[in-house]
Structure formats: structure tokens, C-alpha cells
Motif scaffolding. Sequence first.
Motif, short mmCIF file in Angstrom:
data_model
loop_
_atom_site.label_atom_id
_atom_site.label_comp_id
_atom_site.label_asym_id
_atom_site.label_seq_id
_atom_site.Cartn_x
_atom_site.Cartn_y
_atom_site.Cartn_z
N THR A 30 53.77 -5.80 -22.44
CA THR A 30 53.82 -4.34 -22.61
C THR A 30 53.10 -3.62 -21.48
N LYS A 31 53.60 -2.41 -21.18
CA LYS A 31 52.93 -1.52 -20.24
C LYS A 31 52.30 -0.33 -20.96
N SER A 32 52.39 -0.35 -22.28
CA SER A 32 51.82 0.73 -23.08
C SER A 32 50.31 0.69 -23.00
N GLN A 33 49.71 1.79 -22.50
CA GLN A 33 48.26 1.84 -22.39
C GLN A 33 47.59 1.79 -23.76
N ASP A 34 48.24 2.39 -24.75
CA ASP A 34 47.67 2.36 -26.10
C ASP A 34 47.57 0.94 -26.63
N LEU A 35 48.66 0.18 -26.44
CA LEU A 35 48.64 -1.20 -26.92
C LEU A 35 47.65 -2.05 -26.13
N LEU A 36 47.59 -1.86 -24.82
CA LEU A 36 46.66 -2.62 -23.99
C LEU A 36 45.22 -2.35 -24.41
N LYS A 37 44.92 -1.09 -24.73
CA LYS A 37 43.58 -0.75 -25.20
C LYS A 37 43.31 -1.38 -26.57
N SER A 38 44.35 -1.44 -27.39
CA SER A 38 44.20 -2.07 -28.70
C SER A 38 43.92 -3.56 -28.56
N PHE A 39 44.66 -4.23 -27.65
CA PHE A 39 44.42 -5.65 -27.40
C PHE A 39 42.98 -5.87 -26.96
N ALA A 40 42.53 -5.05 -26.02
CA ALA A 40 41.19 -5.21 -25.46
C ALA A 40 40.11 -4.97 -26.50
N ALA A 41 40.36 -4.01 -27.41
CA ALA A 41 39.36 -3.68 -28.42
C ALA A 41 39.06 -4.88 -29.31
N LEU A 42 40.11 -5.65 -29.64
CA LEU A 42 39.91 -6.82 -30.51
C LEU A 42 39.47 -8.04 -29.71
N THR A 43 40.19 -8.35 -28.64
CA THR A 43 39.89 -9.59 -27.91
C THR A 43 38.57 -9.51 -27.17
N GLY A 44 38.08 -8.30 -26.92
CA GLY A 44 36.80 -8.16 -26.22
C GLY A 44 35.60 -8.28 -27.13
N MET A 45 35.81 -8.39 -28.42
CA MET A 45 34.69 -8.53 -29.36
C MET A 45 34.13 -9.95 -29.30
N ALA A 46 32.86 -10.09 -29.59
CA ALA A 46 32.26 -11.41 -29.73
C ALA A 46 32.91 -12.13 -30.91
N LYS A 47 33.04 -13.44 -30.79
CA LYS A 47 33.75 -14.22 -31.82
C LYS A 47 33.17 -14.01 -33.22
N PRO A 48 31.84 -14.02 -33.39
CA PRO A 48 31.31 -13.80 -34.75
C PRO A 48 31.72 -12.44 -35.32
N LEU A 49 31.77 -11.41 -34.45
CA LEU A 49 32.16 -10.09 -34.93
C LEU A 49 33.65 -10.04 -35.25
N GLN A 50 34.46 -10.76 -34.44
CA GLN A 50 35.89 -10.87 -34.76
C GLN A 50 36.09 -11.49 -36.14
N ASN A 51 35.37 -12.56 -36.39
CA ASN A 51 35.49 -13.24 -37.69
C ASN A 51 35.04 -12.33 -38.83
N ALA A 52 33.93 -11.62 -38.60
CA ALA A 52 33.42 -10.72 -39.64
C ALA A 52 34.41 -9.59 -39.92
N LEU A 53 35.06 -9.11 -38.84
CA LEU A 53 36.04 -8.03 -39.01
C LEU A 53 37.23 -8.50 -39.83
N LEU A 54 37.82 -9.61 -39.44
CA LEU A 54 39.01 -10.08 -40.15
C LEU A 54 38.70 -10.46 -41.59
N ALA A 55 37.46 -10.87 -41.84
CA ALA A 55 37.08 -11.22 -43.21
C ALA A 55 37.13 -10.01 -44.14
N ARG A 56 37.00 -8.80 -43.57
CA ARG A 56 36.99 -7.59 -44.39
C ARG A 56 38.36 -6.92 -44.47
#
Length: 417
Positions: free
Chosen positions: A154-180
Motif C-alpha cells: 500500500t501507498k496509503s499514508q494512513d495505513l502505513l501509519k497504522s502498521f507502524a503504530a502496532l509493529t513499533g510497539m515493544a513486544k510485551p505491550l503488543q501482547n498486552a494490547l491484543l489480550a484486551r
Amino acid sequence: MTGLALGGGVMADGGEQYEASASALGYLFQFAKALHMCIEQWMSAGPDWSIAVEAADDIEQHMGSVTDLLQLKQRAEGVRLTDTSKDLWKTLRIWAEAATAGRIDLDETNLYLLTTAELPADSVGYLLQHRATGHRDEERALKQLCAAAAASKTKSQDLLKSFAALTGMAKPLQNALLARIQVVGGTEDIADVRTAMLRLAAVAAGHGAAKAFLNRLEGWFYDRVIEQMRTPGGSPVTGVEFDEVFSSLQRQFQHDNLPIDGDITRMTGHATEQAEKNFVRQLEIIGVGSRRIGFAVRDYVRAFAQRSRWTNENLLRPGEIGEYERRLVEEWEARFAVMEEELGPGATEEQKKAEAKLIYQWVDQEARFQIRTGCDEVFVTKGSYHMLADEPEPRVGWHPDFAARLMQLLEPAEVPG
């Protein structure tokens, strides 16, 4: 959080463009779902809760120390929530950024994505359903999300920012987020939600009055939420507040009562617009002042509007208005007959007007006949008397010769020969 992008508008064709009407429907969906939640809480929980619309999320609910944040997505039939869906990623971005910035406490916050879209088997949404479904797998869902972000062209800036928001999180915080996070697919749309609310309204007010009850509750709730949204840091609807409103409205729909509507009690009427009405002419005949005529117009306008609404909504029993008016007329007849006897045939016009004013004073200040025992709004009685005085052949009047006087006023003036 503001803006239509967060409002869950309906996609007209499953593409990127939102129709204006569909976006508006998305906002209405938020309002309807929030009200539905309020009613369900009122019926099943205590008063320790609150609900806000477009605050920290589409809907924000607090129960004790626990917060529920809901994102709502109403989509056209057949739309599916895939691993690259904009609905999914925009929602994840909102929550990921909030968690990273510490704006939400993941230990005490539940995150819900409610969508009318389908959840394809083994998709991220499918894997993040409630545990009771037996399909929940947070670890696999995270892997699929990271893979979808990495593989996207994708070239969509919105989607790229969305990807970065999740993938840029520390792994423990990613896990904590998905758990909720819990995804609910194939959820009710706005029509289904309103049907569900009508069923609950029928429990509160009876099947015949359910629609009228819900219309009034929606009117109050939408006004209240708009007030909350327009005020920075506006206060949410609390369980205590909702209980007061819901219980009061419920009392108005009991067997011995009828609802009195706020928009009608705010009506004032304009005496100039009613100047040709018989009830106004009757007051002018006996010399009632303009200010009191203005009050009479106000009562007439309110009573006419309220009675019309009751009739249109089928809230009145067969023959109820007729029986009520019979009572009013008979009470008037007794007093009018006494006045005629006391005046006698030789009364002067001044005496007639003086006694007529006393009859009208009784209507204006003392007559309080309730159409039902619980409905004690005074404009119903006073305005109903003015309606009876306004008929083509008035059934009540104030001047002893009111019928003849009105006839003279209505006769066309003679043209000189």
C-alpha cells in the motif's frame, strides 16, 4: 476523539468513498448503540456506570474501575473484515497509540471492535473473538498482523501509519494490547439495534406505547449526548441520571398517566396568529386584557399540540377525549347556569361582563380536571376549555350571550345601498 473517520460510517459500495448520508448513519449508529447499552445497564445493573459517545472512543463505558472502549463499524452486507482491512488497522492504530502514550490503562480497559462485517475463518478478527467461541489465539493473530503489514504494497499514508503504530510497539505491550481486544463480527446494525430497543421499551411501557416511549427516550438521549460532545470534557451519561430520566418517563406511560412533552411545554404561541379564533374573540367580548389573552393562546397551542400527539401515537383510549370533554362541559354548564340565574333578564352589559369574567377566572385559576389521575399538567385543562370555546358552534363560552355575540362578529358587514 473526533471526526467521521472514527464514526463507523457505512461504505456505500465497499470501497474507499463514504457517502455523506452513510457517514451520518454511522453517527446515528453510535448514538443508538450507546442508548441500547444504557437501557440494558438500567435493566440489569446498578447505577454505578457511565456512558459517553465520541469521548475516548466511539463509545466509552465505565463500570466501577473497569473501562470498555468500543469502536463501531457498520458496513454493507457481504463486506468482510480481512487482515488488511482499513477498519481493522485504523482501530488498531487508535488503540496502539493510546496504549503507547499511556492514555489507557490496559490492566483495566477492555477494547471492543463491533462490526457488521463478516469475520473470515482464521482471519485476525476471527482469532480475536471471545474465548467462548473456541477460536481465540492472540499469538497467532499478532503474527498475522505483522505479516500483513510487512507484505503490504500500500501507498496509503494512513495505513502505513497504522502498521507502524502496532509493529513499533515493544513486544510485551503488543501482547498486552491484543489480550484486551475482542472483535465481534456480524453484529447488529442500526435497524436491528432499534428493534431490540423497541422490545425493551415494550417491557417498560407496554407494546402499544413502546414506539412513543422510545421516541421520547431517544430525543432526550440524543440531546444529552450532543451536549456532552459539544462541551470540552463533557460529562457522560451516568447510571443515576439515566435512572431518573427512564423512571420518570416510565411513570408517564403508566395506566393512570399520559406523557407531557418538553418541546410542547416550551411552546408560547402568538396571539396575532390566533386573532381570528373564536376562543380569542370570546375573551375580547368580555374585555380580557391582551396579556391574559396571550396566556390563553399559549395554553390553547400547547393543549392542541399535546392532544394531537397523543392521538397520533395511539396513546388515548377509545372515546377518552370525548369523555374528558363531556366532564369539562358539564362542569362549565353548572356554573354558567348559576350565572344566568343571578343576572336575570334585566342585567346590564357591564354586569354581564363582570360575571363572565368570573366564569373565565374559574377556568383560568381553579378548574383543574385531569384527563387521567396522574396527568396534572394545567395547560391540558385550560387549553381544552379554549378548544371547546373555539369550535364553529362553541360548546362553552363566558359572556351570557356568547353565541349571539359571536354570530354578529362573524356576519359580513352590510354594504350601504
